[in-house]
Design an enzyme around this catalytic site. Structure first.
Site, PDB file in Angstrom:
ATOM      1  CE  LYS A 194      17.153   5.869   0.521  1.00 27.59           C
ATOM      2  NZ  LYS A 194      16.458   5.082   1.561  1.00 27.59           N
ATOM      3  CG  ASP A 239      19.747   2.034   0.447  1.00 30.89           C
ATOM      4  OD1 ASP A 239      20.511   1.067   0.623  1.00 30.89           O
ATOM      5  OD2 ASP A 239      18.898   2.398   1.291  1.00 30.89           O
ATOM      6  CE  LYS A 241      18.718  -1.263   3.087  1.00 25.75           C
ATOM      7  NZ  LYS A 241      18.093  -0.133   2.347  1.00 25.75           N
ATOM      8  CG  ASP A 295      21.147 -13.205  -6.126  1.00 27.17           C
ATOM      9  OD1 ASP A 295      21.479 -14.410  -6.228  1.00 27.17           O
ATOM     10  OD2 ASP A 295      20.084 -12.754  -6.576  1.00 27.17           O
TER      11      ASP A 295
END
Length: 231
Positions: free
Chosen positions: A31, A58, A60, A63
């Site tokens: 990750k 990762d 996230k 928007d």
């Protein structure tokens, strides 16, 4: 069969690549989170792919739909295999992300929607009165409808989500082997219990990163995961 992801949560790419080389052949996934991607960027992703890792980016995403769709296209063009976005971004954002991923000629990355962060306890989510497990299940229903491949949830929610939505994959952070410190994670679970709950991917950082022998720590976690399949 559940798979282990090592979280390369380092402030320097040299340290991340050193551990990746050490764990190559033991752990199939790594990750790259916000901190490491900020310092390493696309070049780091390329280096990890050369080490034959499946890469989980990762970041996230959260928007407006167009911006997230463009971000997914940009991430997919790097050859990443999995990425995250917030389910809280809603249907239009998630559908735009799924459409962007599906349209990539270089290969579609898995899209996982974040439900409830494992650092939250009941009553701590701003503006949300539902319990974490209830809210996670609500968002998981949306994720499946909106075209995502899976959700990010704690091991405590994985069993309920898999029972209600068996086709949806569950990625569980907050994994701590027996005897490990929780750190800033709150809703934690052991590897064996998470696998028994139906988790498809387990993300482990500090218990491997801070171990005297990261390889041996990874071996023990994989053994715990195997034991969980028998529960």
């Amino acid at each position: 069969m559940a798979q282990l992801i090592v979280a390369l949560d380092f402030p320097r790419q040299e340290a991340a690549l050193s551990l990746a080389r050490e764990l190559r052949g033991f752990v199939p996934w790594c990750k790259v989170g916000m901190e490491l991607f900020t310092v390493g960027g696309p070049a780091l992703i390329e280096s990890l792919k050369h080490l034959h890792y499946n890469v989980f980016l990762d970041l996230k995403f959260y928007d407006i739909p167009h911006t997230v769709g463009q971000a997914v296209r940009a991430a997919a063009s790097l050859g990443i295999d999995m990425l995250t976005l917030h389910c809280q971004g809603g249907e239009r954002m998630c559908r735009e992300a799924a459409e962007a991923a599906s349209g990539m000629a270089s290969g579609k990355p898995l899209l996982f929607g974040v439900t409830v962060l494992t650092s939250f306890m009941p009553g701590e989510m701003p503006g949300i009165s539902a319990a974490p497990a209830e809210h996670a299940l609500t968002l998981a229903h949306g994720a499946q409808t909106w075209g995502l491949d899976g959700v990010v949830c704690s091991g405590h929610e994985a069993g309920h989500i898999k029972a209600a939505l068996p086709g949806l994959q569950c990625l569980c952070p907050g994994i701590r082997p027996a005897g490990s410190a929780a750190g800033d994670q709150r809703r934690i679970m052991t590897p064996a219990r998470a696998v028994a709950q139906g988790a498809d991917f387990l993300v482990v950082g500090r218990p491997i990163l801070e171990a005297p022998s990261p390889v041996e720590a990874a071996r023990r976690i994989l053994a715990e995961m195997a034991a969980g399949r028998a529960l």
